[in-house]
Design an enzyme around this catalytic site. Structure first.
Site, short mmCIF file in Angstrom:
data_model
loop_
_atom_site.label_atom_id
_atom_site.label_comp_id
_atom_site.label_asym_id
_atom_site.label_seq_id
_atom_site.Cartn_x
_atom_site.Cartn_y
_atom_site.Cartn_z
N ASP A 231 0.83 -1.21 0.00
CA ASP A 231 0.00 0.00 0.00
C ASP A 231 0.87 1.26 0.00
OD1 ASP A 231 -2.83 0.96 0.48
OD2 ASP A 231 -1.88 1.89 2.21
N GLU A 301 14.57 -15.57 0.60
CA GLU A 301 14.88 -16.63 1.58
C GLU A 301 13.86 -17.76 1.46
OE1 GLU A 301 14.68 -14.97 5.48
OE2 GLU A 301 16.13 -13.39 4.99
C1 GLC Z 1 -4.19 2.97 -0.59
C2 GLC Z 1 -5.46 2.16 -0.49
C3 GLC Z 1 -6.56 3.06 -0.06
C4 GLC Z 1 -6.22 3.67 1.29
C5 GLC Z 1 -4.88 4.39 1.22
C6 GLC Z 1 -4.37 4.72 2.59
O1 GLC Z 1 -4.26 3.89 -1.59
O2 GLC Z 1 -5.71 1.54 -1.72
O3 GLC Z 1 -7.79 2.38 0.01
O4 GLC Z 1 -7.21 4.57 1.67
O5 GLC Z 1 -3.90 3.57 0.64
O6 GLC Z 1 -3.93 3.56 3.24
#
Ligand code: GLC
Length: 591
Positions: A231, A301
């Protein structure tokens, strides 16, 4: 390979990779756990609800499942606010349920990718609570981005950064434990949150943060997951000194020059939108790549099949390709393709540019049209203005043309699924599901809705629970009929059971497309562009030992002649004159 979109002759734009790793051509299906299937009947999806429905994904023909976060979380941002990375939120089940899900997926021949959220934690994470309690200068604070404020009393935020969700990116805390409720309540340091106040950014200069995430990777790798979707992969490292910046970063599409952000324009120049190196100080800093090299070593790993996928809103494509260099991640989402308008020259350019950038580093190109952060493509492509689309659609906004949107969506999907590389599907798109565009405002949960002072509707409309059975409570999503967001009544006709019985349904088109993609090796082919007209995207996909396939999408207003060969699949009815507007065909060419 310097082909452009105006080449008069067929141009090779992608040479098949000699490597056969699964992730180079996989179709990966995104499950949003809150809304896939609810086994316990509380109206919120859960892991057992996913596990019992995995057979339908195997039947659809996908190779892997990516699960959005199911970790312990107060759910202020749909689980992207993690309070414990090593536990399952009780709303979704238990660690044993996660193990059962992984085992069942593997039994069915599907891999499992989980979401990793390393840019920020929840403010309910033990580390952040400790940081608040231990106060300024403590080791616990050093794990986050705490700073003193500006102004005589520190009453101004440390810089002018804006949250991606709207509003200031800093929140001031109370550093006088005895001051609750008094005028001193907010007299302390400030912490950075690029997203919601409840999502404090971690400090990736801290060795402890590095060690913690290596350990989290191992925790899930040991449980058998096949990879991680990372993310906000471009966000972890911030520019030294946290300099002011007058741009605004938008979700998925990236940098935008903002108007009216408080800054002294004499000392803080506006970002130059044409200069790729003039990007924001909070995103795409060179230091992030060190982190992914470190993680790649952890994955190595294990066996060679585990992967890292970058969610990074980075432009241009060459900069994004830096995330998928051989010693970093395996794939990055291709948001350039997602935000491209429904125009043939732009789509051609995006396809050609995507291969050029990824092939230069030996990485597969990926394709995606929908996810949990954007208006579903069956609705987005039915708007007057195509492209990334607004952040949500409300009842009083201009409504998408549903028929047009679906026709284009299926055409776009058939184009995407015929391109070499890996493709991502978002749950429900195989049903042709539209966005819920008339959701009652009182039900909205996306922090963007609150943080923009309701200027943006936010992402709830693409997160509505799936319809499985036309004739059951909550359309089969939950046994009790509860559903955390209401499903539109019109979804009865779109339920999976109805579509299973209808040979002409979107579901059956997706199934057939995935079956043919597999049989014909489309995910692993070489690709040439064919000069068949200004308003078409036409390509030839060739895999050694199999018949070549011509893919043609007509985005013009007139039908175009059908290329010679046998029609294998079409996204809609064909006309006497050939391929109608907003239609894609797959044709077994005569070579
Ligand atoms: C990413 C996710 C989104 C979230 C953001 C903050 O973009 O896809 O849904 O709100 O990160 O974590």
């Amino acid at each position: 390979m310097t082909a452009t979109s105006h080449d008069p002759a067929p141009q090779l734009v992608h040479q098949a990779s000699p490597d056969a790793d699964w992730w180079r051509s996989a179709v990966i299906y995104q499950v949003y756990p809150r809304s896939f299937g609810d086994a316990d009947g509380d109206g919120m999806g859960d892991l057992p609800g996913i596990t019992e429905r995995l057979g339908s994904l195997a039947e659809l023909g996908v190779n892997a499942v990516w699960l959005s976060p199911f970790y312990r979380s107060p759910q202020r941002d749909g689980g992207y606010d993690v309070a414990d990375y090593r536990d399952v939120d009780p709303r979704f089940g238990t660690l044993a349920d996660a193990d059962a899900l992984i085992a069942r997926a593997h039994e069915l021949g599907m891999r499992v990718i989980v979401d990793l959220v390393p840019n920020h934690t929840s403010d309910q994470h033990a580390w952040f609570r400790q940081a608040l309690a231990d106060g300024p200068g403590s080791p616990a604070r050093a794990r986050y981005m705490f700073r003193e404020g500006n102004g005589e009393y520190g009453e101004e935020p440390p810089n002018n950064w804006q949250s991606v969700f709207g509003g200031n990116a800093w929140t001031r805390v109370c550093d006088r434990p005895d001051a609750a409720g008094s005028s001193w309540e907010r007299d302390g340091q400030w912490y950075l949150h690029l997203f919601d106040t409840s999502q404090p950014d971690l400090n990736w200069d801290s060795a402890e943060v590095h060690a913690e995430f290596r350990s989290i990777l191992r925790f899930w790798l040991d449980r058998g997951v096949d990879g991680f979707r990372v993310d906000v992969a471009h966000g972890l490292v911030k520019a030294p000194g946290l300099p002011d910046w007058t741009g605004q970063v938008r979700m998925v599409e990236g940098t935008e020059v903002a108007e009216g952000i408080a800054a002294d324009e004499d000392t803080v120049p506006l970002p130059d939108a044409d200069d790729a190196t003039d990007h924001s100080p909070m995103f795409d800093q060179d230091g992030v790549h060190e982190i992914y090299r470190e993680w790649r070593e952890v994955l190595e790993e294990y066996d060679a099949d585990r992967i890292l996928v970058a969610e990074a809103w980075v432009e241009p494509l060459e900069r994004l390709a830096r995330y998928v260099r051989p010693d970093e991640m395996h794939q990055a989402f291709n948001f350039d393709f997602l935000v491209t308008r429904w125009q043939a020259p732009e789509l051609r350019e995006s396809i050609i540019g995507s291969y050029a950038a990824n092939d230069a580093v030996g990485a597969p190109t990926t394709w995606v049209l929908s996810n949990h952060d954007v208006v579903r493509h069956a609705s987005r492509l039915g708007l007057a203005e195509t492209g990334k689309g607004p952040n949500g659609i409300g009842a009083e906004d201009p409504q998408p043309d549903a028929e047009l949107g679906l026709r284009r969506a299926l055409a776009g999907t058939l184009l995407m699924l015929a391109l070499p590389g890996s493709a991502y599907l978002y749950q429900g798109e195989e049903l042709g599901l539209p966005e819920h565009t008339t959701l009652d405002d009182s039900l909205r949960q996306d922090p963007a809705w609150w943080r923009t002072g309701h200027a943006e509707k936010g992402r709830d409309g693409c997160r509505v629970p799936l319809p499985w059975l036309s004739d059951a409570p909550a359309f089969g999503f939950s046994p009790t009929g509860k559903s955390w967001l209401p499903q539109p009544d019109s979804w009865a006709q779109l339920a999976r059971d109805v579509q299973e019985r209808d040979p002409g349904s979107p579901l059956n088109l997706y199934r057939r497309a995935l079956e043919l993609r597999d049989q014909l090796g489309l995910g692993t082919g070489s690709l040439e562009t064919l000069p068949l007209g200004e308003h078409v995207v036409a390509v030839r996909n060739t895999t050694q030992g199999r018949p070549a396939v011509i893919i043609l999408t007509n985005l013009g207003t007139e039908s175009v002649p059908l290329p010679d060969g046998e029609v294998l699949l079409a996204s809609g009815p064909l006309a006497e004159e050939g391929v109608p507007t907003d239609t894609t065909v797959w044709i077994q060419g005569t070579n």
